[in-house]
Design an enzyme around this catalytic site. Structure first.
Site, PDB file in Angstrom:
ATOM      1  N   LYS A  61       0.725  -1.321  -0.084  1.00 28.11           N
ATOM      2  CA  LYS A  61       0.128  -0.057  -0.041  1.00 28.11           C
ATOM      3  C   LYS A  61       0.829   1.174  -0.028  1.00 28.11           C
ATOM      4  O   LYS A  61       0.736   2.190  -0.687  1.00 28.11           O
ATOM      5  CB  LYS A  61      -0.894   0.029   1.236  1.00 28.11           C
ATOM      6  CG  LYS A  61      -1.983  -1.064   1.131  1.00 28.11           C
ATOM      7  CD  LYS A  61      -2.818  -1.225   2.170  1.00 28.11           C
ATOM      8  CE  LYS A  61      -2.197  -1.871   3.593  1.00 28.11           C
ATOM      9  NZ  LYS A  61      -1.821  -3.374   3.395  1.00 28.11           N
ATOM     10  N   ILE A  62       2.032   1.242   1.002  1.00 28.27           N
ATOM     11  CA  ILE A  62       2.620   2.471   1.210  1.00 28.27           C
ATOM     12  C   ILE A  62       3.684   2.755  -0.069  1.00 28.27           C
ATOM     13  O   ILE A  62       3.721   3.561  -0.937  1.00 28.27           O
ATOM     14  CB  ILE A  62       3.525   2.541   2.398  1.00 28.27           C
ATOM     15  CG1 ILE A  62       2.577   2.703   3.508  1.00 28.27           C
ATOM     16  CG2 ILE A  62       4.612   3.732   2.471  1.00 28.27           C
ATOM     17  CD1 ILE A  62       3.061   2.355   4.833  1.00 28.27           C
ATOM     18  N   PRO A  80       7.960  -4.948   4.827  1.00 27.06           N
ATOM     19  CA  PRO A  80       7.606  -5.167   6.421  1.00 27.06           C
ATOM     20  C   PRO A  80       8.945  -5.955   6.743  1.00 27.06           C
ATOM     21  O   PRO A  80       9.845  -6.598   6.033  1.00 27.06           O
ATOM     22  CB  PRO A  80       6.628  -6.428   6.503  1.00 27.06           C
ATOM     23  CG  PRO A  80       6.478  -7.050   5.160  1.00 27.06           C
ATOM     24  CD  PRO A  80       7.131  -5.926   4.193  1.00 27.06           C
ATOM     25  N   ARG A 117      10.753  -0.103   8.817  1.00 31.41           N
ATOM     26  CA  ARG A 117      11.235  -0.584  10.074  1.00 31.41           C
ATOM     27  C   ARG A 117      12.849  -0.469  10.185  1.00 31.41           C
ATOM     28  O   ARG A 117      13.533  -1.009   9.302  1.00 31.41           O
ATOM     29  CB  ARG A 117      10.879  -2.089  10.305  1.00 31.41           C
ATOM     30  CG  ARG A 117       9.492  -1.962  10.568  1.00 31.41           C
ATOM     31  CD  ARG A 117       8.985  -1.638  12.125  1.00 31.41           C
ATOM     32  NE  ARG A 117       7.421  -1.594  12.106  1.00 31.41           N
ATOM     33  CZ  ARG A 117       6.542  -0.830  11.901  1.00 31.41           C
ATOM     34  NH1 ARG A 117       6.892   0.330  11.538  1.00 31.41           N
ATOM     35  NH2 ARG A 117       5.285  -0.950  12.155  1.00 31.41           N
ATOM     36  N   ASP A 119      13.343   7.607   9.057  1.00 29.06           N
ATOM     37  CA  ASP A 119      12.420   7.769  10.236  1.00 29.06           C
ATOM     38  C   ASP A 119      12.075   6.569  11.212  1.00 29.06           C
ATOM     39  O   ASP A 119      11.438   6.707  12.346  1.00 29.06           O
ATOM     40  CB  ASP A 119      11.091   7.875   9.325  1.00 29.06           C
ATOM     41  CG  ASP A 119       9.817   8.122  10.404  1.00 29.06           C
ATOM     42  OD1 ASP A 119      10.043   9.287  10.886  1.00 29.06           O
ATOM     43  OD2 ASP A 119       8.634   7.511  10.232  1.00 29.06           O
ATOM     44  N   GLU A 148      15.318   1.857  18.271  1.00 24.39           N
ATOM     45  CA  GLU A 148      14.534   3.071  18.624  1.00 24.39           C
ATOM     46  C   GLU A 148      13.875   3.199  19.651  1.00 24.39           C
ATOM     47  O   GLU A 148      13.480   4.049  20.360  1.00 24.39           O
ATOM     48  CB  GLU A 148      13.810   3.305  17.278  1.00 24.39           C
ATOM     49  CG  GLU A 148      12.487   2.286  17.003  1.00 24.39           C
ATOM     50  CD  GLU A 148      11.642   2.996  15.828  1.00 24.39           C
ATOM     51  OE1 GLU A 148      12.069   3.186  14.960  1.00 24.39           O
ATOM     52  OE2 GLU A 148      10.426   2.807  16.008  1.00 24.39           O
ATOM     53  N   HIS A 172      10.123   8.368  13.998  1.00 21.06           N
ATOM     54  CA  HIS A 172       9.248   7.555  13.721  1.00 21.06           C
ATOM     55  C   HIS A 172       7.642   8.325  13.621  1.00 21.06           C
ATOM     56  O   HIS A 172       6.807   7.957  14.109  1.00 21.06           O
ATOM     57  CB  HIS A 172       8.807   6.606  14.851  1.00 21.06           C
ATOM     58  CG  HIS A 172       8.363   5.135  13.898  1.00 21.06           C
ATOM     59  ND1 HIS A 172       8.720   3.914  14.425  1.00 21.06           N
ATOM     60  CD2 HIS A 172       7.092   4.982  13.311  1.00 21.06           C
ATOM     61  CE1 HIS A 172       8.141   3.012  13.714  1.00 21.06           C
ATOM     62  NE2 HIS A 172       6.831   3.573  13.073  1.00 21.06           N
TER      63      HIS A 172
END
Ligand code: NAD
Length: 328
Positions: free
Chosen positions: A152-153, A204, A232, A256, A261, A293
């Site tokens: 989707k992204i 992912p 990620r 990001d 993190e 993020h």
């Protein structure tokens, strides 16, 4: 249904409270991990975010407390041990899509910021420095952009880059025919690495993609490549990337997300000594742009996250089919 919501910030509370009509929501600032399990008291469900640690032990602890549902308020589920959830009969639901535009547009913001150095120009002008020295950028038009993961992204990102006049190459284990018709060319990873001026990650994190960007990948890349990670942190071997930056192989890095993190992001640590030497080293490079993020962080996405999560919880409570369930 009583739900303990972990890792909450004021904006989570605001959006969840705005759209909640049915459930008893308890908001906790703490991350969910072994040491904070005790906060769960009487809740049938927990609601968690990207940096909560739902490993085998935590899942076992949740099961003991009678938790039957884990509602992720994010798309990624790499932080949940799904096998352990299955073993303890805990259902897991997520928000599979919340404004893919938010993340794709943030990836573009990182590219634009790194390229045209707007963050540096802003600071310079505020100090009365109107010089253009060292602010040279490059035209995106005509550049080759490699996209890893065209779900989707990634699909939205591909279309944005096509719109800017870039040549878009992509790698995905399930190529998207619509994107191919729009002009995206699918290639294998070595070609993505060696032919791209900009590489953006949108797959992912799993056992196949962990450290997909490592020393071996970086060696194949063009000198001066721009690398963008808004997916990620674990997709990128941070040590390898620091090596690539030091040796001028990587010309720009926009992230990001970051492997470690959970110790840093979403907190104000401005008066704290940061122990993580890798992030400190990354932040010391003039050609690295780090955001904490925030790619998802738009009004539209926060609305969809709250509405979908609450709908997922209601569906579970009323025994309906869970359309957003994640299974082992
Ligand atoms: P999606 O499931 O729609 O798309 C993922 C794509 O990756 C799919 O097309 C899939 O086939 C592909 N893929 C899977 N394994 C792959 C592999 N080994 N190599 C190449 N491609 C592979 O997911 P999405 O909604 O597009 O989100 C993508 C990722 O973005 C999420 O997994 C999440 O980690 C990240 N994300 C980040 C933020 C943020 O705020 N920074 C917000 C939302 C999502």
């Amino acid at each position: 249904m009583q739900i303990s919501i972990f890792s909450t910030k004021p904006y989570d509370q605001e959006y969840f409270s705005r759209y909640n009509t049915e459930h008893d929501l308890q908001f906790f600032q703490a991350n969910l991990k072994q040491g904070t399990l005790n906060l769960v008291s009487g809740a049938e469900g927990v609601c968690v975010f990207v940096n909560d640690q739902l490993d085998k032990l935590v899942i076992k602890g949740l099961a003991k407390k009678g938790v039957k549902l884990i509602a992720l308020r994010c798309a990624g589920f790499n932080n949940v041990d799904l096998e352990a959830c299955k073993a303890h009969d805990i259902k897991v639901v997520r928000v599979p899509a919340y404004s893919p535009y938010a993340v794709a547009e943030h990836a573009l913001a990182l590219i634009m910021g790194l390229n045209r150095k707007t963050h540096k120009a802003y600071n310079r002008v505020r100090e009365g420095n109107f010089s253009l020295e060292r602010l040279t950028g490059f035209d995106l038009f005509g550049k080759t952009v490699g996209v890893i993961g065209t779900g989707k992204i990634g699909a939205v990102f591909c279309r944005i880059m096509l719109g800017l006049g870039c040549k878009v190459l992509a790698y995905d284990i399930h190529p998207n025919e619509k994107l191919q018709r729009a002009g995206v060319i699918y290639k294998e990873l070595p070609a993505i690495f060696s032919e791209s001026d900009i590489i953006s990650l949108h797959c992912p994190l799993n056992e196949h993609t962990h450290h997909i960007i490592n020393d071996a990948a970086i060696i194949q890349m063009k000198k001066g490549v721009m690398l963008i990670n808004s997916s990620r942190g674990g997709l990128v071997d941070t040590k390898a990337v620091i090596h690539g930056l030091k040796h001028r192989k990587i010309g720009y890095l926009g992230i990001d997300v970051y492997e470690q993190e959970e110790q840093l992001f979403f907190e104000d640590l401005s008066e704290t000594i940061i122990d993580d030497d890798q992030i400190a080293r990354l932040m010391s490079f003039p050609n690295v742009l780090v955001t904490a993020h925030q790619a998802f962080f738009t009004e539209e996405a926060l609305t969809q996250i709250a509405q979908t999560t609450l709908a997922n919880i209601s569906a579970f409570e009323s025994g309906e089919a869970l359309e957003n369930e994640v299974k082992a």
